[in-house]
Design an enzyme around this catalytic site. Sequence first.
Site, short mmCIF file in Angstrom:
data_model
loop_
_atom_site.label_atom_id
_atom_site.label_comp_id
_atom_site.label_asym_id
_atom_site.label_seq_id
_atom_site.Cartn_x
_atom_site.Cartn_y
_atom_site.Cartn_z
N LYS A 125 25.92 4.14 23.67
CA LYS A 125 24.73 4.97 23.52
C LYS A 125 23.64 4.66 24.54
O LYS A 125 22.70 5.43 24.71
CB LYS A 125 24.15 4.80 22.11
CG LYS A 125 25.01 5.40 21.01
CD LYS A 125 24.40 5.16 19.64
CE LYS A 125 25.26 5.77 18.54
NZ LYS A 125 24.70 5.52 17.20
N LYS A 209 37.42 13.51 18.60
CA LYS A 209 37.12 13.46 17.17
C LYS A 209 36.34 14.70 16.75
O LYS A 209 35.49 15.19 17.49
CB LYS A 209 36.30 12.19 16.87
CG LYS A 209 36.08 11.91 15.41
CD LYS A 209 35.36 10.58 15.22
CE LYS A 209 35.11 10.28 13.75
NZ LYS A 209 34.40 8.99 13.57
N LYS A 212 30.10 17.31 14.52
CA LYS A 212 29.11 18.38 14.32
C LYS A 212 28.37 18.70 15.60
O LYS A 212 27.73 19.74 15.71
CB LYS A 212 28.12 17.96 13.23
CG LYS A 212 27.23 16.78 13.62
CD LYS A 212 26.25 16.47 12.52
CE LYS A 212 25.31 15.34 12.92
NZ LYS A 212 26.01 14.07 13.15
#
Length: 349
Positions: A125, A209, A212
Amino acid sequence: MAETQTAPSNAKFKPRVFSGIQPSGGLTLGNYLGAIKRFVDMQDSGIETLYCMVDMHAITVWQDPEALRRQTRELAAGYLAAGLDPSKSILFNQSQVSAHAELGWVFNCVARMGWMNRMTQWKDKTTGKNAEQASLGLFAYPSLMAADILVYHATHVPVGEDQKQHVELTRDIAAKFNHDYKVDFFPITEPVIEGAATRVMSLRDGSKKMSKSDPSDNSRINLTDDADKIASKIRKAKTDAEPLPESMEGLDARPEAKNLVNIYAALSGMSKEAVLGEFAGQGFGAFKPKLADLAVASLAPISVEMGRLMEDPAEIDRILGAGADRAAAIAEPVLAQTLDIVGMIRSRR
Protein backbone atom coordinates in the site's frame (compact mmCIF):
# COMPACT_ATOMS: atom_id res chain seq x y z
CA MET A 1 -15.33 -25.84 10.96
CA ALA A 2 -12.23 -27.57 9.66
CA GLU A 3 -10.69 -29.93 12.15
CA THR A 4 -7.85 -28.22 13.98
CA GLN A 5 -5.51 -29.36 16.70
CA THR A 6 -4.98 -27.02 19.65
CA ALA A 7 -1.27 -26.56 20.33
CA PRO A 8 -0.08 -27.95 23.67
CA SER A 9 0.62 -24.40 24.94
CA ASN A 10 -3.07 -23.57 24.32
CA ALA A 11 -4.44 -26.48 26.35
CA LYS A 12 -5.29 -24.20 29.29
CA PHE A 13 -7.39 -21.85 27.10
CA LYS A 14 -11.05 -22.22 26.29
CA PRO A 15 -11.43 -22.79 22.51
CA ARG A 16 -12.70 -19.53 21.05
CA VAL A 17 -12.97 -18.19 17.49
CA PHE A 18 -12.56 -14.51 16.63
CA SER A 19 -12.66 -12.84 13.25
CA GLY A 20 -13.15 -9.30 12.02
CA ILE A 21 -13.99 -7.66 8.71
CA GLN A 22 -13.51 -4.01 7.80
CA PRO A 23 -16.77 -2.20 7.05
CA SER A 24 -15.48 -0.84 3.77
CA GLY A 25 -18.76 -1.28 1.85
CA GLY A 26 -19.67 -3.33 -1.18
CA LEU A 27 -20.01 -6.89 0.16
CA THR A 28 -19.38 -9.45 -2.57
CA LEU A 29 -19.64 -13.17 -3.17
CA GLY A 30 -15.96 -13.28 -2.17
CA ASN A 31 -16.80 -11.89 1.28
CA TYR A 32 -19.66 -14.37 1.61
CA LEU A 33 -17.78 -17.53 0.61
CA GLY A 34 -14.42 -16.49 2.03
CA ALA A 35 -15.73 -15.36 5.39
CA ILE A 36 -19.40 -14.86 6.22
CA LYS A 37 -20.69 -18.30 5.16
CA ARG A 38 -17.88 -19.93 7.11
CA PHE A 39 -18.72 -17.84 10.16
CA VAL A 40 -22.34 -18.96 10.02
CA ASP A 41 -21.24 -22.61 9.76
CA MET A 42 -18.88 -22.23 12.74
CA GLN A 43 -21.54 -20.93 15.13
CA ASP A 44 -22.94 -24.46 15.49
CA SER A 45 -19.53 -26.06 16.06
CA GLY A 46 -19.77 -25.90 19.85
CA ILE A 47 -16.94 -23.35 20.04
CA GLU A 48 -17.64 -19.80 21.22
CA THR A 49 -17.55 -17.40 18.24
CA LEU A 50 -17.05 -13.63 18.12
CA TYR A 51 -17.47 -11.68 14.87
CA CYS A 52 -16.50 -8.06 14.72
CA MET A 53 -16.86 -5.12 12.34
CA VAL A 54 -13.42 -3.56 12.73
CA ASP A 55 -14.38 0.08 12.26
CA MET A 56 -11.23 1.30 14.02
CA HIS A 57 -9.15 -0.37 11.32
CA ALA A 58 -11.28 1.29 8.67
CA ILE A 59 -10.14 4.78 9.71
CA THR A 60 -6.47 4.04 9.02
CA VAL A 61 -7.45 5.75 5.76
CA TRP A 62 -9.90 8.65 5.84
CA GLN A 63 -13.58 7.69 5.94
CA ASP A 64 -16.66 9.83 5.49
CA PRO A 65 -18.41 9.47 8.87
CA GLU A 66 -21.88 8.90 7.44
CA ALA A 67 -20.54 6.37 4.95
CA LEU A 68 -18.69 4.52 7.73
CA ARG A 69 -21.88 4.27 9.80
CA ARG A 70 -23.84 3.02 6.80
CA GLN A 71 -21.18 0.51 5.80
CA THR A 72 -20.90 -0.82 9.36
CA ARG A 73 -24.66 -1.42 9.45
CA GLU A 74 -24.56 -2.97 5.97
CA LEU A 75 -21.86 -5.42 7.04
CA ALA A 76 -23.91 -6.32 10.13
CA ALA A 77 -26.95 -6.78 7.89
CA GLY A 78 -24.90 -9.09 5.66
CA TYR A 79 -23.92 -11.25 8.63
CA LEU A 80 -27.50 -11.44 9.87
CA ALA A 81 -29.06 -12.03 6.46
CA ALA A 82 -26.61 -14.86 5.78
CA GLY A 83 -27.82 -16.66 8.90
CA LEU A 84 -25.59 -15.51 11.72
CA ASP A 85 -27.61 -15.76 14.92
CA PRO A 86 -26.66 -13.10 17.52
CA SER A 87 -27.89 -15.42 20.26
CA LYS A 88 -25.30 -18.03 19.19
CA SER A 89 -22.44 -15.76 18.14
CA ILE A 90 -21.27 -12.43 19.56
CA LEU A 91 -21.71 -9.79 16.83
CA PHE A 92 -20.42 -6.26 17.50
CA ASN A 93 -18.41 -3.36 16.15
CA GLN A 94 -14.89 -2.91 17.45
CA SER A 95 -15.08 0.73 18.58
CA GLN A 96 -17.77 -0.11 21.17
CA VAL A 97 -15.28 -2.25 23.13
CA SER A 98 -12.49 0.07 24.29
CA ALA A 99 -10.32 -2.84 25.48
CA HIS A 100 -9.23 -3.35 21.84
CA ALA A 101 -7.53 0.05 21.71
CA GLU A 102 -6.06 -0.22 25.22
CA LEU A 103 -4.47 -3.61 24.58
CA GLY A 104 -3.40 -2.36 21.16
CA TRP A 105 -1.19 0.24 22.88
CA VAL A 106 0.44 -2.40 25.06
CA PHE A 107 1.16 -4.45 21.95
CA ASN A 108 2.59 -1.38 20.19
CA CYS A 109 5.21 -1.54 22.92
CA VAL A 110 5.77 -5.29 22.44
CA ALA A 111 5.89 -5.44 18.62
CA ARG A 112 9.11 -4.42 16.87
CA MET A 113 9.44 -1.88 14.05
CA GLY A 114 11.14 -4.49 11.90
CA TRP A 115 8.11 -6.76 12.20
CA MET A 116 5.81 -3.99 11.00
CA ASN A 117 8.11 -3.02 8.12
CA ARG A 118 7.97 -6.58 6.82
CA MET A 119 4.16 -6.73 6.67
CA THR A 120 3.20 -7.41 3.07
CA GLN A 121 0.12 -5.18 3.08
CA TRP A 122 2.12 -2.19 4.32
CA LYS A 123 4.66 -2.68 1.53
CA ASP A 124 1.89 -3.13 -1.03
CA LYS A 125 0.00 0.00 0.00
CA THR A 126 2.94 2.37 0.45
CA THR A 127 5.91 3.08 -1.81
CA GLY A 128 8.53 5.81 -1.69
CA LYS A 129 7.23 9.24 -0.79
CA ASN A 130 3.75 7.78 -0.45
CA ALA A 131 4.86 6.06 2.75
CA GLU A 132 5.63 9.44 4.32
CA GLN A 133 2.00 10.49 3.85
CA ALA A 134 0.45 7.32 5.24
CA SER A 135 -1.13 7.41 8.69
CA LEU A 136 0.66 5.97 11.69
CA GLY A 137 -2.45 3.84 12.16
CA LEU A 138 -1.94 2.20 8.76
CA PHE A 139 1.60 1.24 9.76
CA ALA A 140 0.71 0.02 13.24
CA TYR A 141 -2.70 -1.58 12.63
CA PRO A 142 -1.37 -5.17 12.66
CA SER A 143 -0.62 -4.60 16.35
CA LEU A 144 -4.24 -3.56 16.91
CA MET A 145 -5.31 -6.64 14.96
CA ALA A 146 -3.33 -8.78 17.39
CA ALA A 147 -5.13 -7.03 20.24
CA ASP A 148 -8.50 -7.70 18.57
CA ILE A 149 -7.72 -11.41 18.72
CA LEU A 150 -5.85 -11.75 21.99
CA VAL A 151 -8.11 -9.55 24.12
CA TYR A 152 -10.53 -12.49 23.87
CA HIS A 153 -7.82 -15.15 24.30
CA ALA A 154 -9.01 -16.42 20.92
CA THR A 155 -7.44 -19.75 20.04
CA HIS A 156 -8.51 -19.86 16.38
CA VAL A 157 -8.95 -17.26 13.65
CA PRO A 158 -10.54 -18.14 10.29
CA VAL A 159 -8.55 -16.31 7.60
CA GLY A 160 -7.80 -16.37 3.91
CA GLU A 161 -4.27 -17.11 2.71
CA ASP A 162 -3.64 -13.38 2.21
CA GLN A 163 -4.28 -12.70 5.92
CA LYS A 164 -2.19 -15.53 7.33
CA GLN A 165 0.78 -13.19 7.91
CA HIS A 166 -1.29 -11.15 10.37
CA VAL A 167 -2.03 -14.24 12.45
CA GLU A 168 1.67 -15.09 12.41
CA LEU A 169 2.39 -11.60 13.79
CA THR A 170 -0.26 -12.15 16.47
CA ARG A 171 1.53 -15.35 17.45
CA ASP A 172 4.86 -13.51 17.59
CA ILE A 173 3.41 -10.76 19.81
CA ALA A 174 1.78 -13.30 22.15
CA ALA A 175 5.01 -15.30 22.39
CA LYS A 176 7.16 -12.22 23.06
CA PHE A 177 4.75 -10.90 25.72
CA ASN A 178 4.69 -14.29 27.45
CA HIS A 179 8.49 -14.53 27.28
CA ASP A 180 9.22 -10.95 28.38
CA TYR A 181 6.91 -11.15 31.40
CA LYS A 182 7.62 -14.82 32.14
CA VAL A 183 3.95 -15.80 31.94
CA ASP A 184 1.77 -18.19 29.96
CA PHE A 185 -1.00 -15.65 29.57
CA PHE A 186 -1.81 -15.30 25.86
CA PRO A 187 -2.60 -18.28 23.63
CA ILE A 188 -0.61 -18.91 20.45
CA THR A 189 -3.52 -18.42 18.07
CA GLU A 190 -4.00 -20.87 15.22
CA PRO A 191 -5.14 -19.76 11.73
CA VAL A 192 -7.99 -21.77 10.24
CA ILE A 193 -7.89 -21.87 6.43
CA GLU A 194 -10.59 -24.00 4.90
CA GLY A 195 -13.27 -24.32 2.27
CA ALA A 196 -13.63 -24.80 -1.48
CA ALA A 197 -13.56 -21.09 -2.32
CA THR A 198 -11.72 -19.23 0.43
CA ARG A 199 -10.27 -17.00 -2.30
CA VAL A 200 -12.91 -16.12 -4.89
CA MET A 201 -11.59 -14.70 -8.15
CA SER A 202 -12.98 -12.15 -10.58
CA LEU A 203 -15.66 -13.32 -13.01
CA ARG A 204 -13.80 -11.41 -15.76
CA ASP A 205 -10.23 -12.43 -14.94
CA GLY A 206 -9.55 -15.62 -13.02
CA SER A 207 -6.04 -14.45 -12.07
CA LYS A 208 -7.36 -11.57 -9.94
CA LYS A 209 -9.24 -11.68 -6.65
CA MET A 210 -12.90 -10.63 -6.77
CA SER A 211 -12.99 -7.04 -5.57
CA LYS A 212 -15.49 -4.26 -5.07
CA SER A 213 -12.89 -1.85 -6.47
CA ASP A 214 -12.81 -3.48 -9.91
CA PRO A 215 -14.18 -0.97 -12.47
CA SER A 216 -16.41 -3.67 -14.01
CA ASP A 217 -19.49 -4.51 -11.97
CA ASN A 218 -19.69 -7.77 -13.97
CA SER A 219 -16.44 -8.89 -12.35
CA ARG A 220 -18.23 -9.59 -9.09
CA ILE A 221 -21.51 -10.63 -7.55
CA ASN A 222 -22.60 -8.13 -4.91
CA LEU A 223 -24.62 -9.37 -1.96
CA THR A 224 -27.09 -6.60 -2.81
CA ASP A 225 -27.63 -7.91 -6.39
CA ASP A 226 -31.12 -9.20 -7.16
CA ALA A 227 -31.85 -12.60 -8.72
CA ASP A 228 -31.82 -11.34 -12.33
CA LYS A 229 -28.51 -9.59 -11.92
CA ILE A 230 -26.90 -12.61 -10.23
CA ALA A 231 -27.99 -14.91 -13.06
CA SER A 232 -26.87 -12.44 -15.71
CA LYS A 233 -23.40 -12.09 -14.22
CA ILE A 234 -22.92 -15.86 -14.08
CA ARG A 235 -24.00 -16.19 -17.72
CA LYS A 236 -21.53 -13.46 -18.75
CA ALA A 237 -18.63 -14.83 -16.68
CA LYS A 238 -15.47 -15.39 -18.70
CA THR A 239 -14.76 -19.03 -19.53
CA ASP A 240 -13.03 -21.02 -22.28
CA ALA A 241 -14.15 -23.37 -25.03
CA GLU A 242 -12.93 -26.60 -23.42
CA PRO A 243 -15.27 -29.01 -21.62
CA LEU A 244 -14.83 -29.55 -17.91
CA PRO A 245 -12.21 -32.19 -17.06
CA GLU A 246 -12.49 -35.19 -14.77
CA SER A 247 -9.98 -33.94 -12.20
CA MET A 248 -8.84 -30.65 -10.69
CA GLU A 249 -5.43 -31.09 -12.29
CA GLY A 250 -7.14 -30.47 -15.62
CA LEU A 251 -8.03 -26.96 -14.46
CA ASP A 252 -4.50 -25.88 -13.51
CA ALA A 253 -4.06 -23.70 -16.62
CA ARG A 254 -7.72 -22.62 -16.75
CA PRO A 255 -8.19 -20.02 -13.99
CA GLU A 256 -11.70 -18.87 -15.00
CA ALA A 257 -13.01 -22.43 -15.26
CA LYS A 258 -11.37 -23.33 -11.94
CA ASN A 259 -12.95 -20.30 -10.25
CA LEU A 260 -16.48 -21.24 -11.37
CA VAL A 261 -16.00 -24.85 -10.23
CA ASN A 262 -14.76 -23.58 -6.85
CA ILE A 263 -17.80 -21.30 -6.52
CA TYR A 264 -20.19 -24.14 -7.37
CA ALA A 265 -18.51 -26.39 -4.81
CA ALA A 266 -18.61 -23.75 -2.07
CA LEU A 267 -22.26 -22.81 -2.66
CA SER A 268 -23.45 -26.42 -2.94
CA GLY A 269 -21.38 -27.89 -0.13
CA MET A 270 -19.96 -30.44 -2.58
CA SER A 271 -16.27 -31.18 -2.98
CA LYS A 272 -14.63 -29.84 -6.12
CA GLU A 273 -14.00 -33.41 -7.22
CA ALA A 274 -17.70 -34.22 -6.85
CA VAL A 275 -18.63 -31.20 -8.98
CA LEU A 276 -16.30 -32.37 -11.73
CA GLY A 277 -17.67 -35.87 -11.37
CA GLU A 278 -21.13 -34.50 -12.16
CA PHE A 279 -20.14 -32.18 -15.01
CA ALA A 280 -17.01 -33.79 -16.55
CA GLY A 281 -17.14 -33.68 -20.35
CA GLN A 282 -19.80 -30.97 -20.42
CA GLY A 283 -19.23 -27.46 -21.67
CA PHE A 284 -20.09 -24.21 -19.96
CA GLY A 285 -23.34 -24.02 -21.91
CA ALA A 286 -24.57 -26.76 -19.58
CA PHE A 287 -22.62 -25.76 -16.46
CA LYS A 288 -23.37 -22.03 -16.25
CA PRO A 289 -27.19 -22.34 -16.07
CA LYS A 290 -26.83 -24.82 -13.20
CA LEU A 291 -24.40 -22.50 -11.43
CA ALA A 292 -26.70 -19.52 -12.02
CA ASP A 293 -29.66 -21.37 -10.50
CA LEU A 294 -27.55 -22.36 -7.50
CA ALA A 295 -26.20 -18.84 -7.01
CA VAL A 296 -29.68 -17.29 -7.21
CA ALA A 297 -31.10 -19.81 -4.74
CA SER A 298 -28.22 -19.18 -2.31
CA LEU A 299 -27.74 -15.43 -2.61
CA ALA A 300 -30.99 -13.75 -3.67
CA PRO A 301 -32.67 -14.37 -0.26
CA ILE A 302 -29.65 -12.73 1.42
CA SER A 303 -30.04 -9.65 -0.78
CA VAL A 304 -33.73 -9.36 0.06
CA GLU A 305 -33.13 -9.76 3.80
CA MET A 306 -30.27 -7.25 3.80
CA GLY A 307 -32.59 -4.70 2.22
CA ARG A 308 -35.19 -5.33 4.91
CA LEU A 309 -32.67 -5.02 7.73
CA MET A 310 -31.20 -1.80 6.37
CA GLU A 311 -34.63 -0.20 6.63
CA ASP A 312 -34.40 -0.55 10.43
CA PRO A 313 -30.97 0.80 11.45
CA ALA A 314 -32.07 1.16 15.07
CA GLU A 315 -32.52 -2.62 15.31
CA ILE A 316 -29.09 -3.23 13.83
CA ASP A 317 -27.60 -0.79 16.35
CA ARG A 318 -29.43 -2.58 19.18
CA ILE A 319 -27.97 -5.94 18.11
CA LEU A 320 -24.46 -4.48 17.87
CA GLY A 321 -24.79 -2.82 21.28
CA ALA A 322 -25.92 -6.04 22.92
CA GLY A 323 -23.04 -7.89 21.26
CA ALA A 324 -20.57 -5.25 22.45
CA ASP A 325 -21.75 -5.74 26.04
CA ARG A 326 -21.15 -9.48 25.77
CA ALA A 327 -17.77 -8.96 24.12
CA ALA A 328 -16.66 -6.46 26.77
CA ALA A 329 -17.54 -8.94 29.52
CA ILE A 330 -14.85 -11.24 28.07
CA ALA A 331 -12.31 -8.58 27.05
CA GLU A 332 -12.19 -6.36 30.14
CA PRO A 333 -10.91 -9.03 32.57
CA VAL A 334 -8.23 -10.04 30.05
CA LEU A 335 -7.14 -6.40 29.70
CA ALA A 336 -7.12 -5.90 33.48
CA GLN A 337 -4.90 -8.97 33.96
CA THR A 338 -2.60 -7.75 31.17
CA LEU A 339 -2.15 -4.37 32.88
CA ASP A 340 -1.45 -6.11 36.19
CA ILE A 341 1.22 -8.23 34.49
CA VAL A 342 2.81 -5.18 32.86
CA GLY A 343 2.94 -3.34 36.21
CA MET A 344 0.22 -0.73 35.85
CA ILE A 345 -1.33 0.40 39.15
CA ARG A 346 -4.89 -0.92 39.25
CA SER A 347 -6.50 0.83 42.26
CA ARG A 348 -9.77 1.49 40.35
CA ARG A 349 -11.28 -1.89 39.48
